[in-house]
Design a protein around this motif. Structure first.
Motif, mmCIF file in Angstrom:
data_model
loop_
_atom_site.group_PDB
_atom_site.id
_atom_site.type_symbol
_atom_site.label_atom_id
_atom_site.label_comp_id
_atom_site.label_asym_id
_atom_site.label_seq_id
_atom_site.Cartn_x
_atom_site.Cartn_y
_atom_site.Cartn_z
ATOM 1 N N SER A 1 40.547 40.285 -8.715
ATOM 2 C CA SER A 1 39.394 40.859 -9.229
ATOM 3 C C SER A 1 38.407 41.480 -8.342
ATOM 4 O O SER A 1 38.291 40.918 -6.986
ATOM 5 N N ALA A 2 38.002 42.545 -8.728
ATOM 6 C CA ALA A 2 37.102 43.462 -7.804
ATOM 7 C C ALA A 2 35.576 43.109 -8.011
ATOM 8 O O ALA A 2 35.235 42.461 -8.948
ATOM 9 N N HIS A 3 34.698 43.390 -7.020
ATOM 10 C CA HIS A 3 33.345 43.587 -7.384
ATOM 11 C C HIS A 3 32.809 44.501 -8.031
ATOM 12 O O HIS A 3 33.589 45.873 -8.039
ATOM 13 N N HIS B 1 44.612 51.480 -10.255
ATOM 14 C CA HIS B 1 43.633 50.535 -10.989
ATOM 15 C C HIS B 1 42.975 49.405 -10.320
ATOM 16 O O HIS B 1 43.459 48.744 -9.357
ATOM 17 N N GLN B 2 42.004 48.971 -11.048
ATOM 18 C CA GLN B 2 41.203 47.662 -10.624
ATOM 19 C C GLN B 2 40.925 46.909 -11.662
ATOM 20 O O GLN B 2 40.721 47.278 -12.898
ATOM 21 N N VAL B 3 40.834 45.490 -11.255
ATOM 22 C CA VAL B 3 40.346 44.349 -12.557
ATOM 23 C C VAL B 3 39.017 43.911 -12.322
ATOM 24 O O VAL B 3 38.834 43.533 -11.250
ATOM 25 N N PHE B 4 38.030 43.728 -13.493
ATOM 26 C CA PHE B 4 36.909 43.169 -13.273
ATOM 27 C C PHE B 4 36.785 41.997 -13.998
ATOM 28 O O PHE B 4 37.379 42.025 -15.323
ATOM 29 N N VAL B 5 36.144 40.941 -13.836
ATOM 30 C CA VAL B 5 36.062 39.702 -14.443
ATOM 31 C C VAL B 5 34.581 39.186 -14.705
ATOM 32 O O VAL B 5 34.185 38.547 -13.753
ATOM 33 N N PRO B 6 34.140 40.055 -15.615
ATOM 34 C CA PRO B 6 32.730 39.268 -16.065
ATOM 35 C C PRO B 6 32.839 37.975 -16.679
ATOM 36 O O PRO B 6 33.737 37.911 -17.453
ATOM 37 N N ALA B 7 31.816 37.039 -16.196
ATOM 38 C CA ALA B 7 32.244 35.749 -16.650
ATOM 39 C C ALA B 7 30.839 35.045 -17.197
ATOM 40 O O ALA B 7 29.825 35.402 -16.502
ATOM 41 N N LEU B 8 30.822 34.050 -17.800
ATOM 42 C CA LEU B 8 29.597 33.224 -18.084
ATOM 43 C C LEU B 8 29.932 31.863 -17.288
ATOM 44 O O LEU B 8 30.660 31.227 -17.518
ATOM 45 N N ILE B 9 28.939 31.728 -16.403
ATOM 46 C CA ILE B 9 29.007 30.519 -15.608
ATOM 47 C C ILE B 9 27.951 29.495 -16.015
ATOM 48 O O ILE B 9 26.738 29.662 -16.128
ATOM 49 N N GLU B 10 28.641 28.408 -16.350
ATOM 50 C CA GLU B 10 27.652 27.243 -16.633
ATOM 51 C C GLU B 10 27.413 26.046 -15.516
ATOM 52 O O GLU B 10 28.211 25.954 -14.819
ATOM 53 N N VAL C 1 25.523 35.005 -16.703
ATOM 54 C CA VAL C 1 26.637 35.820 -16.749
ATOM 55 C C VAL C 1 26.733 36.597 -15.317
ATOM 56 O O VAL C 1 25.655 37.149 -14.749
ATOM 57 N N ALA C 2 27.701 36.520 -14.851
ATOM 58 C CA ALA C 2 28.075 37.206 -13.450
ATOM 59 C C ALA C 2 29.690 37.366 -13.497
ATOM 60 O O ALA C 2 30.456 37.084 -13.887
ATOM 61 N N ALA C 3 29.971 38.269 -12.204
ATOM 62 C CA ALA C 3 31.177 38.686 -12.045
ATOM 63 C C ALA C 3 32.046 37.537 -11.086
ATOM 64 O O ALA C 3 31.541 36.937 -10.109
ATOM 65 N N ILE C 4 33.102 37.417 -11.475
ATOM 66 C CA ILE C 4 33.935 36.460 -10.961
ATOM 67 C C ILE C 4 34.927 37.632 -9.750
ATOM 68 O O ILE C 4 35.509 38.674 -10.113
ATOM 69 N N VAL C 5 34.600 37.457 -8.556
ATOM 70 C CA VAL C 5 35.357 38.453 -7.417
ATOM 71 C C VAL C 5 36.570 37.750 -6.693
ATOM 72 O O VAL C 5 36.236 36.685 -6.491
ATOM 73 N N GLU C 6 37.277 38.867 -6.040
ATOM 74 C CA GLU C 6 38.042 38.162 -5.000
ATOM 75 C C GLU C 6 39.048 37.081 -5.420
ATOM 76 O O GLU C 6 39.001 36.436 -4.624
ATOM 77 N N THR C 7 39.281 37.089 -6.752
ATOM 78 C CA THR C 7 40.028 35.895 -7.054
ATOM 79 C C THR C 7 41.103 36.435 -7.842
ATOM 80 O O THR C 7 41.219 37.320 -8.675
ATOM 81 N N PRO C 8 42.474 35.860 -7.683
ATOM 82 C CA PRO C 8 43.581 36.248 -8.511
ATOM 83 C C PRO C 8 43.480 35.752 -9.934
ATOM 84 O O PRO C 8 42.886 34.591 -10.182
ATOM 85 N N LEU C 9 43.943 36.832 -10.737
ATOM 86 C CA LEU C 9 43.674 36.476 -12.236
ATOM 87 C C LEU C 9 44.320 35.346 -12.695
ATOM 88 O O LEU C 9 43.973 34.682 -13.397
#
Lengths: 384, 140
Positions: B5-7, B84-93, B103-111
């Motif tokens: 996942s990208a920034h 292509h790039q992948v982005f992972v917006p996530a909800l962090i509890e 709500v924040a991005a998950i970055v530099e993480t294998p899908l």
């Protein structure tokens, strides 16, 4: 009921794929829909004395000038966005039932020449309380509903096959409806091969983006009985919502288990109480379908199945024409057109007049829902 | 799936800030993640605003968020082929903050490592005028 209001006329422009309504202007389409609705009711524009809007509304003065409406005694807008689509009937009914106006036009319209609704967030000014969604890389409502859909899958075991069934059934209905934009049948394999836009939502889970306008004439039931068309009564209407749903996809802190709903349970409870019926009496449901998973969650909210069982419920065939609750026989936002919920009210009227393209035999009660969205949300139960 | 996942692209993003959200962004500038808790009834509130919805106090304490975990996420792919790039917006509890979700991005993480319930660790990205919290998956 003695004071029930009724829908006495319906008018609409053709539905156009996004941007294809040019060179007509937005207000041109709005006025065309209003004129057609008034004609359908057997009235004239001089009879109109009220305007009811939702989703930011329109310019009452411009409409009055353009059409020569002699005098408005009511001109109001349900706050919020597409959540208020069915609430426009609530507003019109209140105006009629309190005597503020006798003939209220409800109108919804959209024209997407420059800005696509699908990227809406990136065209709206970011406010301090929304700063985080942009920072997370979210640019449209579908991406945020994907967060809710995934949580529903995680919590209840809902499958993509259920989302697919919502889309496939809408396409089956649209096949026979000439006004529909997407009429070609869709297979489960085609669905599964469609590109993911916001995993777990693929392109086919998203509403169409279309242009057009739809208008309704609301007047008293008593007067409607003397007009040209068979009256469709507003048996119950409601708008509002709770602090636990709040700004919904702009908030994302709805407590469990409300997070994995469509936020419409409080509206459902009020509608059923006001109409004196329950989900078993509803013959056809016009469910706001901007994103297919939200149809499943609304079916749960409105009591057509138990919480968490919506996926299996639709996979059983329940929402098809011979199912226990036919949903969106006009093809909905997913396959017919997206005029922010107005096409759903139009279909309810056609069903209850007995003249729908995909007629549900003997339909007496139709449910119409407003969009799962920041509050106010809305709904209405119509009867013939 | 080998995608990482990208920034999100934030260099042109001017974060809007008001007096109630200012302390959040002041803290991120020093690489601290803090969340608002009512100084009278201890209820966390989100977004940071002028009143506690429970007791209507205007007094706020900003406290460390504690450990977070993924409540939900989506995957957005942009561009085609090699580009292509992948982005992972996530909800962090944040369980220690009353279950508040950011709500924040998950970055530099294998899908393949992104899943509901995964524990996350804090990292940082940069908007035009602010330091933005992002998250990576904790891998043991």
């Amino acid at each position: 009921m003695k004071h029930e209001s009724a829908i006495a006329g319906v008018g609409a422009t053709p539905y156009y794929f996004r941007g294809q309504s040019a060179p007509q202007t937005l207000y041109e389409m709005i006025c065309k829909a209003i004129l057609a609705a008034v004609e359908d009711a057997g009235l004239t524009i001089r009879d109109v004395d009220g305007l009811a809007f939702y989703s930011m509304g329109f310019d009452s003065g411009l409409i009055a000038e353009s059409l020569g409406i002699p005098e408005l005694t009511f001109a109001s807008t349900v706050s919020g966005t597409g959540g208020g689509s069915a609430g426009v009937l609530d507003l019109a009914a209140m105006a009629v039932e309190t005597g503020r106006a006798k003939t209220v036009i409800c109108v919804g319209a959209c024209q997407q020449l420059q800005i696509r609704y699908g990227t809406a967030f990136s065209h709206m000014p970011v406010t301090p309380e929304k700063a985080w969604e942009r920072a997370a890389g979210l640019t449209g409502p579908g991406q945020v509903f994907a967060l809710i859909a995934r949580r529903h899958m995680h919590t209840y075991g809902t499958r993509r096959e259920a989302f697919a069934e919502v889309v496939i059934s809408s396409r089956l209905y649209a096949a026979t409806r000439e006004s529909a934009i997407r009429r070609r049948p869709l297979s489960i394999d085609e669905y599964m091969a469609a590109p993911m836009l916001a995993d777990p939502l693929c392109r086919l889970d998203f509403t169409l983006e279309t242009d057009g306008a739809v208008a309704f004439v609301v007047t008293s039931g008593e007067r409607a009985r003397d007009l040209k068309r068979r009256p469709v009564y507003i048996a119950a209407s409601a708008h509002g919502g709770t602090c636990e749903w709040g700004r919904a996809f702009h908030w994302l802190n709805m407590p469990d288990p409300i997070f994995t709903t469509a936020g419409s349970e409080p509206i459902a409870a009020r509608l059923y109480a006001a109409a004196g019926i329950g989900p078993k009496e509803i013959d056809v449901a016009l469910i706001y379908d901007h994103f297919s998973p939200l149809v499943i969650m609304q079916l749960e909210d409105y009591g057509f199945c138990h919480r968490g069982e919506g996926g299996a419920f639709v996979e059983s065939g329940a929402i098809r024409i011979n199912g226990s609750i036919p949903v969106n026989p006009h093809g909905g936002h997913l396959s017919e057109a997206y005029i922010i919920g107005m096409t759903h009210i139009r279909e309810a009227v056609e069903q209850l007049r007995g003249e729908a393209v995909n007629q549900i035999e003997g339909a007496q009660f139709a449910l119409v829902t407003g969009g799962p969205a920041p509050i106010p949300m809305s709904g209405a139960i119509l009867r013939n | 799936m080998s995608d990482v996942s990208a920034h999100p692209s934030l260099s042109g993003y001017e974060v809007p800030i008001d007096s109630w959200t200012q302390p959040f962004w002041d803290a991120t500038a020093t690489r601290k993640l803090v969340l608002p808790r009512c100084a009278d009834c201890d209820r966390f509130r989100w977004p940071p605003g002028p009143f506690c919805p429970g007791c209507h106090s205007q007094r706020v304490e900003w406290v460390p968020a504690g450990d977070g975990q993924i409540y939900s996420f989506t995957i957005i792919t942009k561009g085609d082929g090699d580009q292509h790039q992948v982005f992972v917006p996530a909800l962090i509890e944040f369980p220690e903050a009353g279950g508040l979700r950011l709500v924040a991005a998950i970055v530099e993480t294998p899908l393949a490592a992104v899943r509901i319930g995964a524990r996350v660790e804090l990292s940082w990205s940069h908007a035009a005028n602010a330091t933005v919290p992002v998250f990576k998956i904790v891998t043991l």
